[in-house]
Design a protein around this motif. Structure first.
Motif, PDB file in Angstrom:
ATOM      1  N   ASP A 194      31.946  71.508  64.127  1.00  0.00           N
ATOM      2  CA  ASP A 194      30.562  70.973  65.631  1.00  0.00           C
ATOM      3  C   ASP A 194      30.581  69.483  65.173  1.00  0.00           C
ATOM      4  O   ASP A 194      29.693  69.196  65.958  1.00  0.00           O
ATOM      5  N   LYS A 240      33.447  81.290  64.417  1.00  0.00           N
ATOM      6  CA  LYS A 240      34.124  81.746  66.302  1.00  0.00           C
ATOM      7  C   LYS A 240      34.917  79.775  66.226  1.00  0.00           C
ATOM      8  O   LYS A 240      35.463  79.302  66.818  1.00  0.00           O
ATOM      9  N   ASN A 241      34.273  78.846  65.309  1.00  0.00           N
ATOM     10  CA  ASN A 241      34.860  77.664  65.400  1.00  0.00           C
ATOM     11  C   ASN A 241      35.459  77.065  64.541  1.00  0.00           C
ATOM     12  O   ASN A 241      35.072  77.746  63.090  1.00  0.00           O
ATOM     13  N   TYR A 264      36.138  74.858  60.564  1.00  0.00           N
ATOM     14  CA  TYR A 264      35.201  74.329  59.987  1.00  0.00           C
ATOM     15  C   TYR A 264      35.855  73.621  58.689  1.00  0.00           C
ATOM     16  O   TYR A 264      37.082  74.321  58.108  1.00  0.00           O
TER      17      TYR A 264
END
Length: 254
Positions: A127, A160-161, A163
């Motif tokens: 993020d 979930k993301n 990286y």
């Protein structure tokens, strides 16, 4: 039905007796957490077990001790544990929805440990937040940014993301984009620069440096210079070395 043990050592002051027992349980709990943490540190250090497993094991033992202490306190104050378990079973679905984020983070932490894609000491970015992993727990992962800021990331975010793990492998590519004036021969520039870069003591022998043309603009030809090193913590220093070699070569050929 068995009779409950009389834990009150001050019959005339029932509250005081219960309070003393609860204090003893709390003190014993804190000591058990401290001792278990100390022993886990000693064992993991002796057998050279990675810090990621160290932190997760300490979390598991700590929460187990807290749960046991909580059940003991309930027993002391006279709560029927069996009835409580039945009640928890009845309201378990409601509590599960309320704590779904905590449970999800806990499960994500287990999968991250099993996958071994993130470890303590590695540099990751998720993020748009980049930093060095300093602690991994069952619920959260803690990183320290280059600005020395501490960021706590829920494990669900890592699960979930996408990286980036910058230090997963043992060698790293260092890139530098520069503008080469039009009056400099690109082929000759590439030949000499690659030779000079290859002589730098940090450049890996089995990974040749290279120069790629990116684009042309009104200022000259933009090229990307790439070389490989093996110490990620010194990447900025390596990039300065590349810039210095480029500066000197442009000065010689201009």
């Amino acid at each position: 039905m068995r009779d409950k043990m009389n834990l009150n050592i001050f019959p005339q002051y029932p509250f005081i007796g219960l309070f003393i027992y609860i204090v003893i349980i709390l003190i014993a709990t804190l000591l058990a957490v401290k001792i278990s943490s100390f022993l886990i540190n000693r064992v993991t250090k002796k057998f050279e077990i990675e810090l990621t497993f160290n932190y997760l094991l300490k979390d598991l033992v700590k929460y187990s001790i807290y749960i046991i202490a909580f059940l003991m306190i309930l027993e002391v104050v006279g709560v029927d544990i069996n009835a409580l378990i039945v009640s928890v079973g009845v309201v378990g679905i409601t509590l599960g929805f309320a704590a779904r984020d905590v449970i999800s983070s806990f499960v994500s932490g287990i999968f991250i440990l099993a996958d071994k894609t993130v470890k303590v000491g590695e540099v990751i970015e998720v993020d748009n937040i980049k930093g060095k992993v300093t602690k991994m727990g069952f619920r959260t992962t803690t990183i320290v940014t280059p600005d020395n800021l501490i960021v706590t990331i829920p494990n669900t975010v890592l699960a979930k993301n996408p990286y980036i793990n910058y230090t997963f492998f043992d060698k790293y590519r260092i890139d530098l984009e520069v503008i080469i004036p039009f009056n400099i021969d690109i082929n000759n520039f590439e030949r000499v620069l690659v030779q000079r870069i290859s002589n730098l003591n940090w450049v890996l022998i089995d990974s040749s440096a290279k120069v790629d043309v990116v684009e042309m603009n009104e200022n000259g030809v933009k090229v990307k210079i790439s070389a490989w090193g093996e110490n990620y913590s010194r990447i900025d220093c390596y990039r300065l070395d590349l810039a210095n070699e480029v500066r000197k070569l442009i000065g010689e050929m201009d």
